[in-house]
Design a protein around this motif. Structure first.
Motif, PDB file in Angstrom:
ATOM      1  N   VAL A  29       0.875  -1.173   0.000  1.00 59.95           N
ATOM      2  CA  VAL A  29       0.000   0.000   0.000  1.00 59.95           C
ATOM      3  C   VAL A  29       0.908   1.216   0.000  1.00 59.95           C
ATOM      4  CG1 VAL A  29      -1.707   1.307   1.313  1.00 59.95           C
ATOM      5  CG2 VAL A  29      -1.851  -1.198   1.236  1.00 59.95           C
ATOM      6  N   GLY A  30       0.684   2.102  -0.959  1.00 63.41           N
ATOM      7  CA  GLY A  30       1.481   3.321  -1.035  1.00 63.41           C
ATOM      8  C   GLY A  30       2.014   3.538  -2.437  1.00 63.41           C
ATOM      9  N   ALA A  31       3.304   3.808  -2.531  1.00 66.00           N
ATOM     10  CA  ALA A  31       3.933   4.132  -3.804  1.00 66.00           C
ATOM     11  C   ALA A  31       3.856   2.957  -4.779  1.00 66.00           C
ATOM     12  CB  ALA A  31       5.388   4.522  -3.573  1.00 66.00           C
ATOM     13  N   ASN A  32       3.785   3.297  -6.048  1.00 66.69           N
ATOM     14  CA  ASN A  32       3.779   2.299  -7.108  1.00 66.69           C
ATOM     15  C   ASN A  32       5.180   2.249  -7.721  1.00 66.69           C
ATOM     16  OD1 ASN A  32       3.570   1.168  -9.808  1.00 66.69           O
ATOM     17  ND2 ASN A  32       1.366   1.331  -9.560  1.00 66.69           N
ATOM     18  N   PRO A  33       5.786   1.065  -7.822  1.00 68.88           N
ATOM     19  CA  PRO A  33       7.150   0.990  -8.342  1.00 68.88           C
ATOM     20  C   PRO A  33       7.295   1.524  -9.774  1.00 68.88           C
ATOM     21  CG  PRO A  33       6.214  -1.200  -8.159  1.00 68.88           C
ATOM     22  CD  PRO A  33       5.271  -0.255  -7.483  1.00 68.88           C
ATOM     23  N   PHE A  34       6.242   1.450 -10.573  1.00 68.80           N
ATOM     24  CA  PHE A  34       6.326   1.979 -11.936  1.00 68.80           C
ATOM     25  C   PHE A  34       6.471   3.500 -11.923  1.00 68.80           C
ATOM     26  CE2 PHE A  34       4.323  -2.145 -12.430  1.00 68.80           C
ATOM     27  CZ  PHE A  34       5.079  -2.692 -13.467  1.00 68.80           C
ATOM     28  N   ASP A  35       5.883   4.152 -10.921  1.00 71.43           N
ATOM     29  CA  ASP A  35       6.042   5.600 -10.783  1.00 71.43           C
ATOM     30  C   ASP A  35       7.429   5.957 -10.266  1.00 71.43           C
ATOM     31  OD1 ASP A  35       3.414   5.939 -11.613  1.00 71.43           O
ATOM     32  OD2 ASP A  35       2.632   5.998  -9.559  1.00 71.43           O
ATOM     33  N   VAL A  36       7.994   5.099  -9.408  1.00 75.50           N
ATOM     34  CA  VAL A  36       9.284   5.382  -8.779  1.00 75.50           C
ATOM     35  C   VAL A  36      10.448   4.957  -9.677  1.00 75.50           C
ATOM     36  CG1 VAL A  36      10.748   4.908  -6.765  1.00 75.50           C
ATOM     37  CG2 VAL A  36       8.272   5.161  -6.475  1.00 75.50           C
ATOM     38  N   TRP A  37      10.385   3.757 -10.244  1.00 70.77           N
ATOM     39  CA  TRP A  37      11.501   3.199 -11.021  1.00 70.77           C
ATOM     40  C   TRP A  37      11.335   3.349 -12.518  1.00 70.77           C
ATOM     41  CZ3 TRP A  37      10.597  -1.878  -7.934  1.00 70.77           C
ATOM     42  CH2 TRP A  37      11.044  -1.699  -6.620  1.00 70.77           C
ATOM     43  N   GLY A  38      10.161   3.742 -12.970  1.00 69.52           N
ATOM     44  CA  GLY A  38       9.913   3.905 -14.402  1.00 69.52           C
ATOM     45  C   GLY A  38       9.145   2.738 -14.987  1.00 69.52           C
ATOM     46  N   THR A  54       7.964 -10.463  -5.751  1.00 73.97           N
ATOM     47  CA  THR A  54       7.438 -10.960  -4.473  1.00 73.97           C
ATOM     48  C   THR A  54       6.123 -10.309  -4.080  1.00 73.97           C
ATOM     49  OG1 THR A  54       8.622  -9.348  -3.100  1.00 73.97           O
ATOM     50  CG2 THR A  54       9.775 -11.418  -3.616  1.00 73.97           C
ATOM     51  N   VAL A  55       5.713  -9.276  -4.833  1.00 74.46           N
ATOM     52  CA  VAL A  55       4.486  -8.548  -4.504  1.00 74.46           C
ATOM     53  C   VAL A  55       3.438  -8.854  -5.562  1.00 74.46           C
ATOM     54  CG1 VAL A  55       3.460  -6.275  -4.179  1.00 74.46           C
ATOM     55  CG2 VAL A  55       5.763  -6.737  -3.316  1.00 74.46           C
ATOM     56  N   TRP A  56       2.268  -9.313  -5.092  1.00 69.75           N
ATOM     57  CA  TRP A  56       1.213  -9.720  -6.009  1.00 69.75           C
ATOM     58  C   TRP A  56       0.425  -8.539  -6.564  1.00 69.75           C
ATOM     59  CZ3 TRP A  56      -4.012 -12.283  -4.662  1.00 69.75           C
ATOM     60  CH2 TRP A  56      -4.564 -12.854  -5.805  1.00 69.75           C
ATOM     61  N   HIS A  57       0.225  -7.523  -5.718  1.00 66.08           N
ATOM     62  CA  HIS A  57      -0.601  -6.393  -6.144  1.00 66.08           C
ATOM     63  C   HIS A  57      -0.144  -5.138  -5.406  1.00 66.08           C
ATOM     64  CE1 HIS A  57      -4.258  -4.988  -8.177  1.00 66.08           C
ATOM     65  NE2 HIS A  57      -4.452  -4.216  -7.125  1.00 66.08           N
ATOM     66  N   PHE A  58      -0.209  -4.004  -6.082  1.00 68.77           N
ATOM     67  CA  PHE A  58       0.147  -2.713  -5.493  1.00 68.77           C
ATOM     68  C   PHE A  58      -1.120  -1.886  -5.332  1.00 68.77           C
ATOM     69  CE2 PHE A  58       3.771  -4.218  -7.931  1.00 68.77           C
ATOM     70  CZ  PHE A  58       4.773  -4.160  -6.980  1.00 68.77           C
ATOM     71  N   PHE A  59      -1.441  -1.525  -4.099  1.00 73.34           N
ATOM     72  CA  PHE A  59      -2.617  -0.702  -3.813  1.00 73.34           C
ATOM     73  C   PHE A  59      -2.182   0.729  -3.550  1.00 73.34           C
ATOM     74  CE2 PHE A  59      -3.980  -4.974  -2.442  1.00 73.34           C
ATOM     75  CZ  PHE A  59      -5.165  -5.088  -3.144  1.00 73.34           C
ATOM     76  N   GLU A  60      -2.986   1.671  -4.012  1.00 71.51           N
ATOM     77  CA  GLU A  60      -2.679   3.077  -3.805  1.00 71.51           C
ATOM     78  C   GLU A  60      -2.858   3.479  -2.341  1.00 71.51           C
ATOM     79  OE1 GLU A  60      -4.339   7.382  -5.326  1.00 71.51           O
ATOM     80  OE2 GLU A  60      -4.508   5.671  -6.668  1.00 71.51           O
ATOM     81  N   ASP A  61      -3.915   2.966  -1.694  1.00 74.91           N
ATOM     82  CA  ASP A  61      -4.187   3.327  -0.303  1.00 74.91           C
ATOM     83  C   ASP A  61      -4.990   2.208   0.368  1.00 74.91           C
ATOM     84  OD1 ASP A  61      -6.894   3.690  -1.154  1.00 74.91           O
ATOM     85  OD2 ASP A  61      -6.490   5.787  -1.607  1.00 74.91           O
ATOM     86  N   MET A  62      -5.220   2.361   1.656  1.00 81.65           N
ATOM     87  CA  MET A  62      -5.946   1.331   2.414  1.00 81.65           C
ATOM     88  C   MET A  62      -7.388   1.197   1.971  1.00 81.65           C
ATOM     89  SD  MET A  62      -4.019  -0.431   4.323  1.00 81.65           S
ATOM     90  CE  MET A  62      -5.237  -1.332   5.270  1.00 81.65           C
ATOM     91  N   ASP A  63      -7.989   2.282   1.521  1.00 84.13           N
ATOM     92  CA  ASP A  63      -9.364   2.185   1.023  1.00 84.13           C
ATOM     93  C   ASP A  63      -9.442   1.241  -0.171  1.00 84.13           C
ATOM     94  OD1 ASP A  63     -10.369   3.899   2.957  1.00 84.13           O
ATOM     95  OD2 ASP A  63     -10.249   5.671   1.675  1.00 84.13           O
ATOM     96  N   TYR A  68     -11.162  -4.655  -1.773  1.00 82.91           N
ATOM     97  CA  TYR A  68     -10.964  -6.032  -2.236  1.00 82.91           C
ATOM     98  C   TYR A  68     -11.343  -7.058  -1.162  1.00 82.91           C
ATOM     99  CZ  TYR A  68      -8.607  -4.869  -6.607  1.00 82.91           C
ATOM    100  OH  TYR A  68      -8.322  -4.425  -7.879  1.00 82.91           O
ATOM    101  N   CYS A  69     -11.792  -6.594  -0.014  1.00 85.82           N
ATOM    102  CA  CYS A  69     -12.153  -7.490   1.090  1.00 85.82           C
ATOM    103  C   CYS A  69     -13.608  -7.938   1.018  1.00 85.82           C
ATOM    104  CB  CYS A  69     -11.868  -6.818   2.435  1.00 85.82           C
ATOM    105  SG  CYS A  69     -10.118  -6.534   2.740  1.00 85.82           S
ATOM    106  N   LYS A  70     -14.216  -7.770  -0.128  1.00 86.06           N
ATOM    107  CA  LYS A  70     -15.614  -8.178  -0.313  1.00 86.06           C
ATOM    108  C   LYS A  70     -15.680  -9.276  -1.354  1.00 86.06           C
ATOM    109  CE  LYS A  70     -17.144  -3.511   0.646  1.00 86.06           C
ATOM    110  NZ  LYS A  70     -16.184  -2.498   0.291  1.00 86.06           N
ATOM    111  N   ASN A  71     -16.375 -10.344  -1.039  1.00 90.80           N
ATOM    112  CA  ASN A  71     -16.599 -11.427  -1.993  1.00 90.80           C
ATOM    113  C   ASN A  71     -17.729 -11.005  -2.922  1.00 90.80           C
ATOM    114  OD1 ASN A  71     -17.272 -13.726  -3.388  1.00 90.80           O
ATOM    115  ND2 ASN A  71     -17.172 -15.076  -1.627  1.00 90.80           N
ATOM    116  N   ASP A  72     -17.386 -10.684  -4.169  1.00 95.67           N
ATOM    117  CA  ASP A  72     -18.405 -10.184  -5.100  1.00 95.67           C
ATOM    118  C   ASP A  72     -19.205 -11.297  -5.772  1.00 95.67           C
ATOM    119  OD1 ASP A  72     -16.713 -11.246  -7.016  1.00 95.67           O
ATOM    120  OD2 ASP A  72     -16.148  -9.324  -7.872  1.00 95.67           O
ATOM    121  N   GLY A  73     -18.784 -12.559  -5.565  1.00 95.70           N
ATOM    122  CA  GLY A  73     -19.503 -13.684  -6.147  1.00 95.70           C
ATOM    123  C   GLY A  73     -19.426 -13.772  -7.659  1.00 95.70           C
ATOM    124  N   GLU A  74     -18.496 -13.026  -8.245  1.00 92.61           N
ATOM    125  CA  GLU A  74     -18.406 -12.974  -9.704  1.00 92.61           C
ATOM    126  C   GLU A  74     -17.117 -13.568 -10.250  1.00 92.61           C
ATOM    127  OE1 GLU A  74     -19.193  -9.007 -11.009  1.00 92.61           O
ATOM    128  OE2 GLU A  74     -21.100  -8.925  -9.957  1.00 92.61           O
TER     129      GLU A  74
END
Length: 94
Positions: A29-38, A54-63, A68-74
């Protein structure tokens, strides 16, 4: 530019046809490596590439993570639980 991230371990599953056993991955959660490293991953160092692998997903913030903590059933993946692991600074990974 923000270069700080918080690393979390998540337990995740699929909303349709879930796994019998839990799956665990790391997310940030926080910085995106593509923004930092190119955007050109061919120019990333071995250490930067290793961190990215080693990181599966990069989130911008805690919100966003919590959305993603909801099972959408889809059929999409969702987070069953998350736990803070450590702070990191992408500017120090080079």
């Amino acid at each position: 530019m923000n270069t700080k991230v918080k690393v979390y371990t998540i337990e995740w599953n699929w909303s349709v046809d879930p796994y019998d056993e839990p799956s665990f991955s790391r997310v940030t959660v926080g910085a995106n490596p593509f923004d930092v490293w190119g955007d050109d991953m061919d120019k990333w160092t071995e250490e930067q590439d290793g961190f990215d692998q080693t990181v599966w997903h990069f989130f911008e913030d805690m919100d966003e993570l919590k959305s993603y903590c909801k099972n959408d059933g889809e059929g999409e993946w969702y987070i069953e639980s998350y736990e803070f692991d450590h702070d990191d600074d992408l500017a120090n990974i080079n």
